[in-house]
Design a protein around this motif. Structure first.
Motif, PDB file in Angstrom:
ATOM      1  N   TRP A 171       5.344   7.346   0.538  1.00 14.65           N
ATOM      2  CA  TRP A 171       4.894   8.149  -0.300  1.00 14.65           C
ATOM      3  C   TRP A 171       3.504   6.687  -0.629  1.00 14.65           C
ATOM      4  O   TRP A 171       3.985   5.581  -0.422  1.00 14.65           O
ATOM      5  N   TYR A 172       1.912   6.705  -1.430  1.00 11.82           N
ATOM      6  CA  TYR A 172       1.589   5.723  -1.738  1.00 11.82           C
ATOM      7  C   TYR A 172       1.553   4.932  -2.676  1.00 11.82           C
ATOM      8  O   TYR A 172       1.533   6.144  -3.282  1.00 11.82           O
ATOM      9  N   ASN A 173       1.616   4.126  -2.738  1.00 11.45           N
ATOM     10  CA  ASN A 173       1.597   2.748  -4.424  1.00 11.45           C
ATOM     11  C   ASN A 173       0.272   2.817  -4.633  1.00 11.45           C
ATOM     12  O   ASN A 173       0.281   2.598  -5.789  1.00 11.45           O
ATOM     13  N   LEU A 174      -0.509   2.705  -3.484  1.00 13.25           N
ATOM     14  CA  LEU A 174      -1.839   2.499  -3.819  1.00 13.25           C
ATOM     15  C   LEU A 174      -2.715   3.548  -3.737  1.00 13.25           C
ATOM     16  O   LEU A 174      -2.911   4.010  -2.870  1.00 13.25           O
ATOM     17  N   ILE A 207       0.929  -0.981   0.269  1.00 15.82           N
ATOM     18  CA  ILE A 207      -0.036  -0.209  -0.136  1.00 15.82           C
ATOM     19  C   ILE A 207       1.678   1.027   0.435  1.00 15.82           C
ATOM     20  O   ILE A 207       0.195   2.884  -0.833  1.00 15.82           O
ATOM     21  N   ALA A 208       2.348   1.256   0.883  1.00 23.39           N
ATOM     22  CA  ALA A 208       3.175   2.290   0.683  1.00 23.39           C
ATOM     23  C   ALA A 208       4.553   2.092   0.992  1.00 23.39           C
ATOM     24  O   ALA A 208       4.741   0.633   1.091  1.00 23.39           O
ATOM     25  N   SER A 264      -8.542   3.160  -2.751  1.00 22.84           N
ATOM     26  CA  SER A 264     -10.072   2.115  -3.999  1.00 22.84           C
ATOM     27  C   SER A 264      -9.268   0.792  -3.252  1.00 22.84           C
ATOM     28  O   SER A 264      -9.885   0.096  -3.714  1.00 22.84           O
ATOM     29  N   GLY A 265      -8.348   1.132  -3.623  1.00 22.28           N
ATOM     30  CA  GLY A 265      -6.484   0.149  -3.595  1.00 22.28           C
ATOM     31  C   GLY A 265      -6.075  -0.690  -5.218  1.00 22.28           C
ATOM     32  O   GLY A 265      -5.855  -1.562  -5.131  1.00 22.28           O
ATOM     33  N   GLU A 266      -6.677   0.166  -6.075  1.00 21.97           N
ATOM     34  CA  GLU A 266      -6.166   0.699  -6.837  1.00 21.97           C
ATOM     35  C   GLU A 266      -4.358   0.923  -7.335  1.00 21.97           C
ATOM     36  O   GLU A 266      -4.342   2.001  -6.293  1.00 21.97           O
ATOM     37  N   GLY A 267      -3.838   0.662  -8.308  1.00 20.97           N
ATOM     38  CA  GLY A 267      -2.036   1.453  -8.031  1.00 20.97           C
ATOM     39  C   GLY A 267      -2.352   2.077  -8.482  1.00 20.97           C
ATOM     40  O   GLY A 267      -3.162   2.203  -9.995  1.00 20.97           O
ATOM     41  N   ASP A 268      -1.675   3.079  -8.297  1.00 20.32           N
ATOM     42  CA  ASP A 268      -0.689   4.473  -8.618  1.00 20.32           C
ATOM     43  C   ASP A 268       0.199   4.190  -9.994  1.00 20.32           C
ATOM     44  O   ASP A 268       1.193   5.018  -8.977  1.00 20.32           O
TER      45      ASP A 268
END
Length: 534
Positions: free
Chosen positions: A485-488, A450-451, A491-495
């Motif tokens: 930083w957040y990777n997701l 998630i991060a 919503s749980g979708e990938g950034d």
């Protein structure tokens, strides 16, 4: 009997790490100590040889004086009973002792030390890896061969230079990889240094042999022919050059027979081929990635910059940070990248490094198809994993991350400590698993990453930035800080804008440690939203 004692000290590396010295500057420091010990051992050997020669010299001087006197009146000399006795004694005993001294091998101690140390020496892979690292730095930071050869790099403390032999070796490594672009650059550098009068065991014939073929492979037939003729002026009997000359002349004759239009087309094509070709490991984003590494990235607009702030952060009224809040700085807006200043002390950094050093192993990646861990050319570093239960400092660091992010670290991966090698880098990648990698973290059973929390545990003299090619962000290492930083999305979708890279270290030693936090346990700490991109 004369005895010489050679004392040899044995200094073994601190840790018997896996091969791949070039992938970790931290472990290369062990090699410096090893080489220092070998030099000490060598000097001891030289001293022992000098002492031995001094003993023999004294013998020679004494006997030279004695025999000079004796040969003037041999009968009168040996007529003295003491001289007669000593002559018998010298020839029967003392010359045998001298023979033993001359035959005594004083190198045993040095050779024994060298043999033991050699098992910890770098191998061919290390030498080639270090050479490729120089070529990578040359491309990434737009350095010419003369700048590298003279050691004129930013932030250097110990200036060094490349000899003709060194330049020739770099050219050969590139040649072996069929990288004729770099072969040409480094063979030309070797030739320049020879023309400037540098004394070398490498001759111009050897350099021109490689250079002419590399130029030909890039399509510049005229230059290849010129270099071949220059080679033959130095060595008219050079078999390969004579064969190449005939072949080049044959090709040129065929071109002359072609019509002018075709000749113009070939000329245009030749000019294009002389430029650097597309590498086998080419990345579409490489140009942007390398620009960011040089600090030439996209500049944020003033309107967006005004939305970036520095602040004191108390971890949502966390008791640990109410009286001594953490210092936060916004590095980027989308994705939001936050830097925490003075978040890990020098003492904590040294403890983490000391724990990690004996365990450092070549960093791997998970194969998206097989799921197996494997080493790759685009990740040049060594890493180790530290658990919170093995040291209170690691446990304290983990809890600090939890307090400041508000995320549960009980489902996070262990603290990964990484040390980058010569030209150490990690090319653009995602920390989270994409939809085509459903089994990436299946064994952990804690969901996706998630991060990311990344500690910088050293300053880097030049290079080594963390860059985000998708958005143009560059984050530069600063000891004692961390970025998050957040990777997701929630919503749980990938950034996908979090795709990032660790730029090659140009000068210095880069230490980092990171914590990957996972989805499980965050359900109430970071609730899911209905929008995919929120």
């Amino acid at each position: 009997m004369i005895w010489c004692i050679l004392v040899v000290g044995f200094l073994l590396p601190q840790s018997l790490a896996d091969p791949g010295f070039f992938t970790s500057i931290g472990q290369m420091t062990d090699l410096i100590r090893t080489e220092k010990d070998l030099v000490t051992s060598l000097k001891d050997y030289i001293k022992a040889e000098e002492d031995k020669l001094e003993q023999i010299k004294k013998w020679a001087e004494k006997l030279d004086q004695l025999t000079s006197t004796a040969t003037k009146d041999p009968e009168g000399f040996v007529g003295h009973p003491v001289n007669a006795f000593k002559l018998m004694k010298r020839l029967n005993t003392e010359w045998s002792e001298l023979e033993n001294l001359v035959l005594k091998d004083m190198s045993d101690g040095f050779i024994s030390n060298l043999t033991i140390q050699r098992q910890y020496f770098p191998n061919d892979e290390d030498q080639v890896g270090a050479a490729k690292a120089l070529l990578r730095l040359q491309d990434t930071y737009n350095l010419d061969t003369d700048t590298i050869s003279k050691g004129d790099l930013p932030g250097v403390k110990h200036k060094s230079f490349l000899t003709v032999e060194d330049c020739f070796e770099l050219g050969k490594v590139a040649y072996t990889e069929a990288d004729y672009y770099h072969t040409e650059l480094w063979m030309e550098q070797a030739l320049r240094q020879l023309d400037e009068g540098e004394v070398s065991t490498i001759d111009k014939v050897s350099v021109l042999d490689y250079l002419s073929y590399a130029v030909y492979q890039q399509g510049d037939l005229d230059k290849a022919l010129l270099l071949t003729k220059k080679l033959l002026e130095l060595d008219p009997e050079h078999q390969r050059a004579n064969g190449n000359l005939k072949y080049f002349e044959y090709i040129m004759a065929k071109e002359k027979d072609a019509n002018k239009s075709a000749s113009d087309d070939q000329s245009d094509q030749k000019t294009t081929l002389k430029k650097k070709g597309v590498a086998a490991d080419y990345l579409p984003e490489r140009q942007k990635y390398e620009m960011l590494c040089r600090g030439e990235g996209i500049k944020m607009t003033p309107r967006r910059q005004k939305k970036l702030f520095c602040r004191y952060h108390d971890g949502n009224r966390n008791p640990k940070f109410i009286l001594a809040p953490a210092k936060q700085e916004d590095e980027w807006d989308k994705p939001r990248i936050i830097r925490f200043h003075d978040i890990i002390s020098d003492a904590e950094i040294e403890i983490v490094k000391d724990l990690a050093k004996p365990r450092l192993r070549r960093a791997t990646i998970s194969n998206p198809i097989t799921g197996d861990l494997e080493t790759v050319h685009y990740r040049i570093s060594k890493s180790a994993w530290l658990s919170g239960y093995e040291n209170p400092v690691v446990s304290r660091i983990n809890m600090r991350i939890q307090d400041l992010t508000g995320l549960d670290v009980s489902t996070a991966e262990e603290l990964q400590v990484a040390n980058y090698g010569v030209g150490g880098q990690y090319e653009p990648h995602f920390d989270f698993a994409r939809k085509d990698e459903p089994d990436a973290f299946k064994e952990l059973g804690t969901g996706n990453r998630i991060a990311t929390w990344l500690f910088y545990m050293s300053d880097v003299s030049a290079g080594g930035a963390t860059v985000f090619p998708e958005v143009g962000a560059s984050v530069w290492p600063k000891k004692g800080t961390a970025v998050f930083w957040y990777n997701l999305f929630a919503s749980g979708e990938g950034d996908y804008s979090t795709r990032h890279a660790a730029c090659p270290v140009l000068v210095g030693n880069k230490w980092v440690s990171n914590k990957w936090l996972h989805e499980r346990g965050q359900e109430f700490r970071r609730p899911c939203t209905l929008s995919e991109l929120e």
